[in-house]
Write a protein that holds these residues in place. Sequence first.
Motif, PDB file in Angstrom:
ATOM      1  N   ASN A 295       0.823  -1.219   0.000  1.00  0.00           N
ATOM      2  CA  ASN A 295       0.000   0.000   0.000  1.00  0.00           C
ATOM      3  C   ASN A 295       0.856   1.268   0.000  1.00  0.00           C
ATOM      4  N   GLY A 296       1.939   1.222  -0.790  1.00  0.00           N
ATOM      5  CA  GLY A 296       2.794   2.397  -0.943  1.00  0.00           C
ATOM      6  C   GLY A 296       3.827   2.589   0.138  1.00  0.00           C
ATOM      7  N   GLN A 297       3.830   1.752   1.181  1.00  0.00           N
ATOM      8  CA  GLN A 297       4.795   1.874   2.276  1.00  0.00           C
ATOM      9  C   GLN A 297       5.877   0.808   2.098  1.00  0.00           C
ATOM     10  N   THR A 298       7.132   1.249   2.063  1.00  0.00           N
ATOM     11  CA  THR A 298       8.227   0.309   1.845  1.00  0.00           C
ATOM     12  C   THR A 298       8.337  -0.687   2.999  1.00  0.00           C
ATOM     13  N   VAL A 299       8.784  -1.890   2.664  1.00  0.00           N
ATOM     14  CA  VAL A 299       9.033  -2.918   3.672  1.00  0.00           C
ATOM     15  C   VAL A 299      10.428  -3.482   3.442  1.00  0.00           C
ATOM     16  N   ASN A 300      11.199  -3.598   4.515  1.00  0.00           N
ATOM     17  CA  ASN A 300      12.564  -4.114   4.414  1.00  0.00           C
ATOM     18  C   ASN A 300      12.868  -5.188   5.455  1.00  0.00           C
ATOM     19  N   SER A 301      11.829  -5.644   6.173  1.00  0.00           N
ATOM     20  CA  SER A 301      12.064  -6.668   7.189  1.00  0.00           C
ATOM     21  C   SER A 301      10.865  -7.597   7.295  1.00  0.00           C
ATOM     22  N   ASN A 302      11.114  -8.788   7.802  1.00  0.00           N
ATOM     23  CA  ASN A 302      10.044  -9.758   8.032  1.00  0.00           C
ATOM     24  C   ASN A 302       8.989  -9.192   8.966  1.00  0.00           C
ATOM     25  N   THR A 303       9.449  -8.474   9.974  1.00  0.00           N
ATOM     26  CA  THR A 303       8.531  -7.914  10.963  1.00  0.00           C
ATOM     27  C   THR A 303       7.582  -6.911  10.326  1.00  0.00           C
ATOM     28  N   GLU A 304       8.113  -6.025   9.487  1.00  0.00           N
ATOM     29  CA  GLU A 304       7.270  -5.026   8.822  1.00  0.00           C
ATOM     30  C   GLU A 304       6.212  -5.697   7.942  1.00  0.00           C
TER      31      GLU A 304
ATOM     32  N   GLY B 134       4.886  -8.742   8.252  1.00  0.00           N
ATOM     33  CA  GLY B 134       3.878  -9.376   9.096  1.00  0.00           C
ATOM     34  C   GLY B 134       2.920  -8.366   9.709  1.00  0.00           C
ATOM     35  N   GLU B 135       3.467  -7.235  10.145  1.00  0.00           N
ATOM     36  CA  GLU B 135       2.622  -6.215  10.784  1.00  0.00           C
ATOM     37  C   GLU B 135       1.648  -5.595   9.791  1.00  0.00           C
ATOM     38  N   ARG B 136       2.103  -5.367   8.549  1.00  0.00           N
ATOM     39  CA  ARG B 136       1.223  -4.741   7.552  1.00  0.00           C
ATOM     40  C   ARG B 136       0.053  -5.664   7.206  1.00  0.00           C
ATOM     41  N   PHE B 137       0.316  -6.930   7.005  1.00  0.00           N
ATOM     42  CA  PHE B 137      -0.767  -7.857   6.673  1.00  0.00           C
ATOM     43  C   PHE B 137      -1.677  -8.088   7.876  1.00  0.00           C
ATOM     44  N   ALA B 138      -1.084  -8.178   9.072  1.00  0.00           N
ATOM     45  CA  ALA B 138      -1.893  -8.399  10.273  1.00  0.00           C
ATOM     46  C   ALA B 138      -2.836  -7.237  10.524  1.00  0.00           C
ATOM     47  N   GLY B 139      -2.392  -6.030  10.177  1.00  0.00           N
ATOM     48  CA  GLY B 139      -3.219  -4.843  10.413  1.00  0.00           C
ATOM     49  C   GLY B 139      -4.163  -4.502   9.278  1.00  0.00           C
TER      50      GLY B 139
ATOM     51  N   THR C  85      -6.110 -20.459  13.548  1.00  0.00           N
ATOM     52  CA  THR C  85      -5.174 -20.909  14.582  1.00  0.00           C
ATOM     53  C   THR C  85      -4.885 -19.818  15.592  1.00  0.00           C
ATOM     54  N   ASP C  86      -4.594 -18.605  15.101  1.00  0.00           N
ATOM     55  CA  ASP C  86      -4.240 -17.511  16.018  1.00  0.00           C
ATOM     56  C   ASP C  86      -5.035 -16.235  15.770  1.00  0.00           C
ATOM     57  N   GLY C  87      -5.957 -16.257  14.790  1.00  0.00           N
ATOM     58  CA  GLY C  87      -6.792 -15.079  14.540  1.00  0.00           C
ATOM     59  C   GLY C  87      -6.104 -13.960  13.790  1.00  0.00           C
ATOM     60  N   VAL C  88      -4.868 -14.163  13.305  1.00  0.00           N
ATOM     61  CA  VAL C  88      -4.101 -13.125  12.636  1.00  0.00           C
ATOM     62  C   VAL C  88      -4.341 -13.199  11.124  1.00  0.00           C
TER      63      VAL C  88
END
Length: 402
Positions: free
Chosen positions: A143-152, A154-159, A187-190
């Motif tokens: 959605n136009g926001q760069t991602v450079n890590s696994n954490t980023e 996961g957070e974008r899709f989870a949100g 399994t975890d609702g995410v």
Amino acid sequence: MKKYLRSAWVLAGMTMLSAVLCGELFAGALPDTLQVHQGQTLQFAGLPLSSTQDGAVSAGRTLRAGATYTADVRLLGLFQVKNVRVQVVPARSVVPDGEPFGIKLYTEGVMVVGITDVDTAAGKQSPAAEAGIRKGDILVAINGQTVNSNTEVGERFAGSAGEVCTLSMRRGGMAFQTRLRPRQSVTDGVFKAGLWVRDSTAGIGTVTYFDPQNGVYAGLGHPVCDADTGKVLPLLEGEAVNSTITGVDKGTKGKTGELIGTLADAHLGSLLINGSTGVYGVLTQPRAGKSYPVATRQQVHVGKATMLVTTDEAGPRAYAVCIEQVRYGSGSGEHNMVVRVTDPALISRTGGIVQGMSGSPLLQDGMFIGAVTHVFVNDPEKGYAIFAENMLQTAQTLAERH
């Protein structure tokens, strides 16, 4: 007498035909462009080839670096092989190294290394597969926001709350966008996309050379690739650190060995290029050692050579090898030469060429000619190597912007 003359004509004809065929073979093996050092004329080591330069050069005038001319390459001085374009370049000297170093690389975007299912209330679904995503693709932004890590990621899709996301991707040299709707896992609702990504890697290689003129170093002779996809990892930033070799897993036929070592926190320098000819950066401290002139590809020949290798804490040693094949026209790839280890001491220690030795420098006739890049899995005493000339060309792009 007539029979003798007829035999002589047949022999002469066969000789001419052989020369023509050899000329065609050499023409296919030679690239259309070659380099020559300032103050020298085009010469070929170990090949029955000679060249006649155009007027300015043949008259003895010295062309400055940056000039170009045309040379007529001939077999045995008689049979034309081809005309080649010759680039005049400054003679360079660098310090061949052979020391191990640690590589820490962080990707620009994240690399997709796996596609999986999400266990939803409606059953198993794969949002990533539905979106046309493949292993080896690079995810650059959500959605136009760069991602450079696994954490980023996961957070974008989870949100996302299950809303459709626009993904900016790269595949090879092509950029594209695709739309993906994350699914909620029972399994975890995410909310998840059903993909595995990688954002970094670390490993051990060998420093090929250091250039005291600009502080640039080169290593590996090939790019750092993802272990799962085999694709070149796009470099965001990286670091070269100290490494210590603690042991050797010996290579055998059908099994690739490796140098076993540890990475230290001690910073050696930056990592600025991860490209087809190796990794490059700038060292924080100069490397000591003897400088050697850099050979052009046509100065490399089949025959004896030396490889600088580190197999223990004692540092680099010179081992005997043989250049079995030189592929003069093989471009800037990693398979310019075929090298065989002939030194009994190195074969006894490692079995030949093993992982971690990539980048080990090669010397011949008092010149730095290239670096080992790969091992033959079914013959660990043999491997491929890259021309020093190709590595210097990549390093020059870094030196010009450094």
